[in-house]
Design a protein around this motif. Structure first.
Motif, PDB file in Angstrom:
ATOM      1  N   UNK A   6       9.286 -53.761  25.974  1.00 33.15           N
ATOM      2  CA  UNK A   6       7.950 -54.088  26.500  1.00 33.15           C
ATOM      3  C   UNK A   6       7.666 -54.802  26.404  1.00 33.15           C
ATOM      4  N   UNK A   7       6.888 -54.807  27.607  1.00 26.84           N
ATOM      5  CA  UNK A   7       6.315 -56.352  27.865  1.00 26.84           C
ATOM      6  C   UNK A   7       5.054 -56.624  27.329  1.00 26.84           C
ATOM      7  N   UNK A   8       4.250 -57.569  26.919  1.00 32.19           N
ATOM      8  CA  UNK A   8       3.847 -57.707  25.573  1.00 32.19           C
ATOM      9  C   UNK A   8       3.346 -58.937  26.086  1.00 32.19           C
ATOM     10  N   UNK A   9       1.726 -59.175  25.754  1.00 30.22           N
ATOM     11  CA  UNK A   9       0.674 -60.672  25.873  1.00 30.22           C
ATOM     12  C   UNK A   9       0.829 -60.693  23.856  1.00 30.22           C
ATOM     13  N   UNK A  18       2.202 -54.541  18.774  1.00 28.60           N
ATOM     14  CA  UNK A  18       3.033 -53.259  18.337  1.00 28.60           C
ATOM     15  C   UNK A  18       3.235 -52.268  18.794  1.00 28.60           C
ATOM     16  N   UNK A  19       3.960 -52.500  20.436  1.00 26.76           N
ATOM     17  CA  UNK A  19       3.460 -50.541  21.314  1.00 26.76           C
ATOM     18  C   UNK A  19       3.216 -49.675  20.260  1.00 26.76           C
ATOM     19  N   UNK A  20       2.282 -48.858  20.490  1.00 26.18           N
ATOM     20  CA  UNK A  20       1.753 -47.597  19.953  1.00 26.18           C
ATOM     21  C   UNK A  20       3.079 -47.139  19.486  1.00 26.18           C
ATOM     22  N   UNK A  21       3.963 -46.203  20.795  1.00 26.40           N
ATOM     23  CA  UNK A  21       5.040 -45.584  19.741  1.00 26.40           C
ATOM     24  C   UNK A  21       5.661 -45.976  18.774  1.00 26.40           C
ATOM     25  N   UNK A  22       6.052 -47.201  18.306  1.00 26.37           N
ATOM     26  CA  UNK A  22       6.077 -47.778  17.343  1.00 26.37           C
ATOM     27  C   UNK A  22       5.595 -47.636  16.181  1.00 26.37           C
ATOM     28  N   UNK A  23       4.093 -47.256  15.937  1.00 24.08           N
ATOM     29  CA  UNK A  23       3.016 -48.307  14.701  1.00 24.08           C
ATOM     30  C   UNK A  23       2.858 -47.050  13.907  1.00 24.08           C
ATOM     31  N   UNK A 105       8.405 -60.223  24.378  1.00 22.81           N
ATOM     32  CA  UNK A 105       9.703 -59.234  25.934  1.00 22.81           C
ATOM     33  C   UNK A 105       9.580 -58.620  24.275  1.00 22.81           C
ATOM     34  N   UNK A 106       9.913 -57.206  24.675  1.00 25.23           N
ATOM     35  CA  UNK A 106       9.806 -56.749  22.455  1.00 25.23           C
ATOM     36  C   UNK A 106      11.388 -55.413  22.345  1.00 25.23           C
ATOM     37  N   UNK A 107      12.384 -55.775  22.228  1.00 25.75           N
ATOM     38  CA  UNK A 107      13.356 -55.071  22.559  1.00 25.75           C
ATOM     39  C   UNK A 107      13.722 -53.556  21.295  1.00 25.75           C
ATOM     40  N   UNK A 108      13.712 -52.757  20.913  1.00 24.95           N
ATOM     41  CA  UNK A 108      13.465 -51.836  19.933  1.00 24.95           C
ATOM     42  C   UNK A 108      14.836 -51.953  19.754  1.00 24.95           C
ATOM     43  N   UNK A 109      15.559 -52.571  18.529  1.00 23.84           N
ATOM     44  CA  UNK A 109      17.512 -52.737  17.888  1.00 23.84           C
ATOM     45  C   UNK A 109      17.848 -51.402  17.171  1.00 23.84           C
ATOM     46  N   UNK A 112      14.944 -52.597  13.802  1.00 27.64           N
ATOM     47  CA  UNK A 112      14.129 -54.082  13.557  1.00 27.64           C
ATOM     48  C   UNK A 112      13.890 -53.870  14.732  1.00 27.64           C
ATOM     49  N   UNK A 113      13.696 -55.412  15.714  1.00 26.87           N
ATOM     50  CA  UNK A 113      12.673 -55.556  16.823  1.00 26.87           C
ATOM     51  C   UNK A 113      13.229 -56.971  17.310  1.00 26.87           C
ATOM     52  N   UNK A 114      13.798 -56.820  18.552  1.00 24.73           N
ATOM     53  CA  UNK A 114      14.229 -58.700  19.191  1.00 24.73           C
ATOM     54  C   UNK A 114      12.353 -58.710  19.805  1.00 24.73           C
ATOM     55  N   UNK A 115      11.796 -59.741  19.177  1.00 26.15           N
ATOM     56  CA  UNK A 115      10.681 -60.720  20.472  1.00 26.15           C
ATOM     57  C   UNK A 115      11.783 -61.959  21.223  1.00 26.15           C
ATOM     58  N   UNK A 116      11.334 -61.478  22.437  1.00 25.32           N
ATOM     59  CA  UNK A 116      12.119 -62.730  23.224  1.00 25.32           C
ATOM     60  C   UNK A 116      10.697 -63.176  24.185  1.00 25.32           C
ATOM     61  N   UNK A 117      10.775 -64.369  24.931  1.00 29.19           N
ATOM     62  CA  UNK A 117      10.261 -65.446  25.749  1.00 29.19           C
ATOM     63  C   UNK A 117      10.949 -64.256  27.262  1.00 29.19           C
ATOM     64  N   UNK A 118      10.220 -63.778  27.920  1.00 30.13           N
ATOM     65  CA  UNK A 118      10.506 -63.042  28.903  1.00 30.13           C
ATOM     66  C   UNK A 118      11.851 -64.912  29.386  1.00 30.13           C
ATOM     67  N   UNK A 119      11.547 -65.372  29.980  1.00 31.82           N
ATOM     68  CA  UNK A 119      12.287 -66.251  30.717  1.00 31.82           C
ATOM     69  C   UNK A 119      13.676 -65.992  30.134  1.00 31.82           C
ATOM     70  N   UNK A 120      13.891 -66.888  28.875  1.00 26.96           N
ATOM     71  CA  UNK A 120      14.524 -67.029  28.150  1.00 26.96           C
ATOM     72  C   UNK A 120      15.705 -65.285  27.553  1.00 26.96           C
TER      73      UNK A 120
END
Length: 146
Positions: A6-9, A18-23, A105-109, A112-120
């Motif tokens: 998910x791309x987040x602000x 948190x994306x709605x689908x995970x809340x 960017x938030x990735x479901x793993x 748990x989740x990973x949260x990244x700077x989009x460029x990284x």
């Protein structure tokens, strides 16, 4: 089970929604109680409390010569809670460590989740994909059936 990207602000206070689908799953699993910490690749990890307890118990027992692992994961861990609108405040120290500003960017793993700077994240993913054709990757996947 958490999956998907998910791309987040991040808002001005450093909160991400948190994306709605995970809340609903997070509320059911841990009443919205989460732990956010650094990872060894420059991103963050966000755990539901129960998953954090399992993960941190493993990290807590690393041998003395690997104390940097304990310092990185446990020493930087910050508790946080999802608010009524599904937002999570990422501590300033963790935002700085992951170089997060106004996008993430938030990735479901799975658990748990990973949260990244989009460029990284894009650079890391490109490197991972380039490695995918290596003999080490081929060996790791030799027993997988698709």
């Amino acid at each position: 089970m958490f999956t998907g990207a998910s791309a987040l602000s991040l808002d001005a206070k450093g909160r991400l929604a948190v994306p709605t689908r995970h809340r609903e799953a997070l509320l059911a699993a841990c009443e919205g109680k989460l732990i956010v910490t650094r990872n060894h690749e420059g991103g963050l990890m966000m755990f539901p409390l129960k998953s954090w307890e399992t993960f941190s118990a493993k990290i807590a027992h690393v041998p003395m010569h690997l104390q940097w692992i304990k310092r990185l994961y446990i020493g930087h861990a910050q508790p946080c809670e999802m608010d009524a609108t599904g937002r999570v405040l990422i501590a300033p120290e963790l935002r700085a460590a992951a170089e997060l500003s106004n996008e993430a960017v938030m990735l479901g793993m799975v658990d748990y989740f990973e949260i990244w700077d989009p460029a990284k994240h894009a650079a890391k993913e490109a490197l991972d994909l380039a490695r995918a054709g290596s003999s080490a990757s081929a060996e790791a996947f030799k027993d997988f059936v698709f």
